[in-house]
Design a protein around this motif. Sequence first.
Motif, PDB file in Angstrom:
ATOM      1  N   ASP A 111       0.831  -1.205   0.000  1.00 15.05           N
ATOM      2  CA  ASP A 111       0.000   0.000   0.000  1.00 15.05           C
ATOM      3  C   ASP A 111       0.863   1.253   0.000  1.00 15.05           C
ATOM      4  OD1 ASP A 111      -2.270  -1.537   0.027  1.00 15.05           O
ATOM      5  OD2 ASP A 111      -2.575  -1.401   2.204  1.00 15.05           O
ATOM      6  N   TYR A 112       1.989   1.172   0.702  1.00 15.55           N
ATOM      7  CA  TYR A 112       2.901   2.326   0.723  1.00 15.55           C
ATOM      8  C   TYR A 112       3.458   2.601  -0.670  1.00 15.55           C
ATOM      9  CZ  TYR A 112       7.019   5.130   1.877  1.00 15.55           C
ATOM     10  OH  TYR A 112       7.975   6.118   1.908  1.00 15.55           O
ATOM     11  N   ARG A 113       3.867   1.535  -1.356  1.00 12.22           N
ATOM     12  CA  ARG A 113       4.398   1.705  -2.707  1.00 12.22           C
ATOM     13  C   ARG A 113       3.318   2.203  -3.660  1.00 12.22           C
ATOM     14  NH1 ARG A 113       9.600   2.421  -1.972  1.00 12.22           N
ATOM     15  NH2 ARG A 113      10.652   0.621  -1.049  1.00 12.22           N
ATOM     16  N   ARG A 114       2.092   1.696  -3.486  1.00  8.59           N
ATOM     17  CA  ARG A 114       0.987   2.131  -4.338  1.00  8.59           C
ATOM     18  C   ARG A 114       0.690   3.615  -4.119  1.00  8.59           C
ATOM     19  NH1 ARG A 114      -3.179   0.784  -7.457  1.00  8.59           N
ATOM     20  NH2 ARG A 114      -5.185   1.814  -7.120  1.00  8.59           N
ATOM     21  N   ALA A 115       0.769   4.062  -2.865  1.00  9.67           N
ATOM     22  CA  ALA A 115       0.548   5.480  -2.583  1.00  9.67           C
ATOM     23  C   ALA A 115       1.598   6.339  -3.270  1.00  9.67           C
ATOM     24  CB  ALA A 115       0.564   5.724  -1.078  1.00  9.67           C
ATOM     25  N   GLN A 116       2.831   5.851  -3.314  1.00  6.11           N
ATOM     26  CA  GLN A 116       3.881   6.587  -4.020  1.00  6.11           C
ATOM     27  C   GLN A 116       3.560   6.692  -5.510  1.00  6.11           C
ATOM     28  OE1 GLN A 116       7.408   4.296  -2.873  1.00  6.11           O
ATOM     29  NE2 GLN A 116       8.121   6.055  -1.669  1.00  6.11           N
ATOM     30  N   LEU A 117       3.040   5.592  -6.089  1.00  4.17           N
ATOM     31  CA  LEU A 117       2.684   5.604  -7.510  1.00  4.17           C
ATOM     32  C   LEU A 117       1.538   6.568  -7.773  1.00  4.17           C
ATOM     33  CD1 LEU A 117       2.806   4.440 -10.397  1.00  4.17           C
ATOM     34  CD2 LEU A 117       1.269   2.614  -9.626  1.00  4.17           C
ATOM     35  N   LEU A 118       0.549   6.600  -6.877  1.00  2.51           N
ATOM     36  CA  LEU A 118      -0.615   7.460  -7.088  1.00  2.51           C
ATOM     37  C   LEU A 118      -0.272   8.932  -6.985  1.00  2.51           C
ATOM     38  CD1 LEU A 118      -3.396   5.480  -5.189  1.00  2.51           C
ATOM     39  CD2 LEU A 118      -2.866   5.478  -7.626  1.00  2.51           C
ATOM     40  N   ASP A 119       0.823   9.254  -6.292  1.00  2.00           N
ATOM     41  CA  ASP A 119       1.255  10.650  -6.232  1.00  2.00           C
ATOM     42  C   ASP A 119       1.637  11.160  -7.608  1.00  2.00           C
ATOM     43  OD1 ASP A 119       0.823  10.832  -3.538  1.00  2.00           O
ATOM     44  OD2 ASP A 119       2.898  10.382  -2.968  1.00  2.00           O
ATOM     45  N   THR A 120       2.158  10.244  -8.453  1.00  2.37           N
ATOM     46  CA  THR A 120       2.562  10.641  -9.811  1.00  2.37           C
ATOM     47  C   THR A 120       1.501  10.335 -10.856  1.00  2.37           C
ATOM     48  OG1 THR A 120       3.670   8.498 -10.126  1.00  2.37           O
ATOM     49  CG2 THR A 120       4.985  10.299  -9.224  1.00  2.37           C
ATOM     50  N   ARG A 121       0.578   9.387 -10.532  1.00  2.36           N
ATOM     51  CA  ARG A 121      -0.492   9.022 -11.474  1.00  2.36           C
ATOM     52  C   ARG A 121      -1.841   9.074 -10.754  1.00  2.36           C
ATOM     53  NH1 ARG A 121       0.824   5.941 -15.810  1.00  2.36           N
ATOM     54  NH2 ARG A 121      -1.326   6.399 -16.428  1.00  2.36           N
TER      55      ARG A 121
END
Length: 466
Positions: free
Chosen positions: A409-419
């Motif tokens: 979930d942490y990694r996904r949150a990082q991805l959603l910051d850019t997408r």
Amino acid sequence: MTGPALLAESVGPVIRDLARRSGHDLSRWLEQVHRLGGCVEPVRLTGETVTLNAASGEILSHYSTGREPHGQLLIRCGNRRASRCPSCAELYRRDTYHLIRAGLLGNEKGVPAGVRTHPRVFATLTAPSFGPVHRGPDKNGTRRVCHPRRTGPACFERHKGDDSRLGQPLDPDAYDYVGHVLWNAHAGELWRRFTIYLRRHLAAATGRTQTAFNKAVRVSFAKVAEYQARGVVHFHAVIRLDGRTDDPADVVEPPSWATLGLLDAAIRSAAAAVQLSAPDLGQATRELVWGRQVDVKPLAAGDLDGQLSEHAVAAYIAKYATKSAEASGTLDRRIRPHDLPRLHEHGASQHAARLIRTAWSLGNPDTHPELIGLRLRKWAHMLGFRGHFSTRSRAYSTTLGAIRAERADYRRAQLLDTRPELADESTLVLAHWSFAGQGYTPGESLLATAAMNAPPGSAARKEMCS
């Protein structure tokens, strides 16, 4: 100066192969290697993922391994064995540490802080003796006389901690190899029965029926298996008493009569009472029991005598979650028939080799059909043990899956910051993956090691990509 020449001969073709189309291939491969974080046996996948808007069918994102070097994506192997992949094993150890720690300290990962006041112990259950073996220093590091006997096998040496003879039988011909393998094979069942007997003995000690006791108190635990030098497993466990409510998920303080002394006495009596009948070469049955050495240490909130702290217990248990039977001189891979004559060439000690061959012999379905269910040939490299190395009761604390989900979930949150468009709840992800292999080639392994030692942006890495 043959080292650099050999390195160049091995790595040169790898670099040329990766850069066959453009320098981007090599750069992307190096990025994958750094993302693996030191994994030495990465899994190779082929496939693609497509993220769609479920309502309109619009493609929001598309990924295909066809654009990757070799057309493959590298992911971590996830092996918990330190002998196979130190990097993934270290991640597993840290996850296990946090799992154990949460059940000791509470106030995190869904465990209330009040568990620190519950009756808790650190217990160790061992196997019985199958014959005298060479002994090393005691727990304090003091070198003791090995086996000072006047009759029978004896050894008057004071072995060092790194002596290769530690754990080896004094008289291999008199050692009970069959009993050793059968005990390992049934160790998981012995632990299961111990947990059942523990609840029974706790109930009996309080004068309550099992039903009444189980409605008021829940026994929670987390345990790991460790191989002793002689090649037999024993278990370390944190055992805790919790109260019960109508909600099974609640972890509350137990009744006042559920004391630390009650738990201590019940563990010792339950371990002494457990017996398990196992077939012995088709001629009779033997009773498998726990060893006489049952160690129970109470866990107070904070430090105990300045040595046994909650953090130390969590770290101690987590350490053994990444170790397997190879610590006792055996192998970390499954045995094939052609391996049996040359086990010593693979690094197995004489004692471990004899245990492996005993397990292989007992696993013969033609001569020992009564032992088929133990699958001894499959687990011969584990000296017969086929249980899980790390287990926990449901209410002890969180799960390894939940800890990994937090990381994802942490990694996904990082991805959603850019997408941010991918955060829409109406998105649909379609994926198809296929296994394409595992591990590096020898040349890739050398290049990956060099890449991991060269941080991104360094002159060495720029030279690799040039």
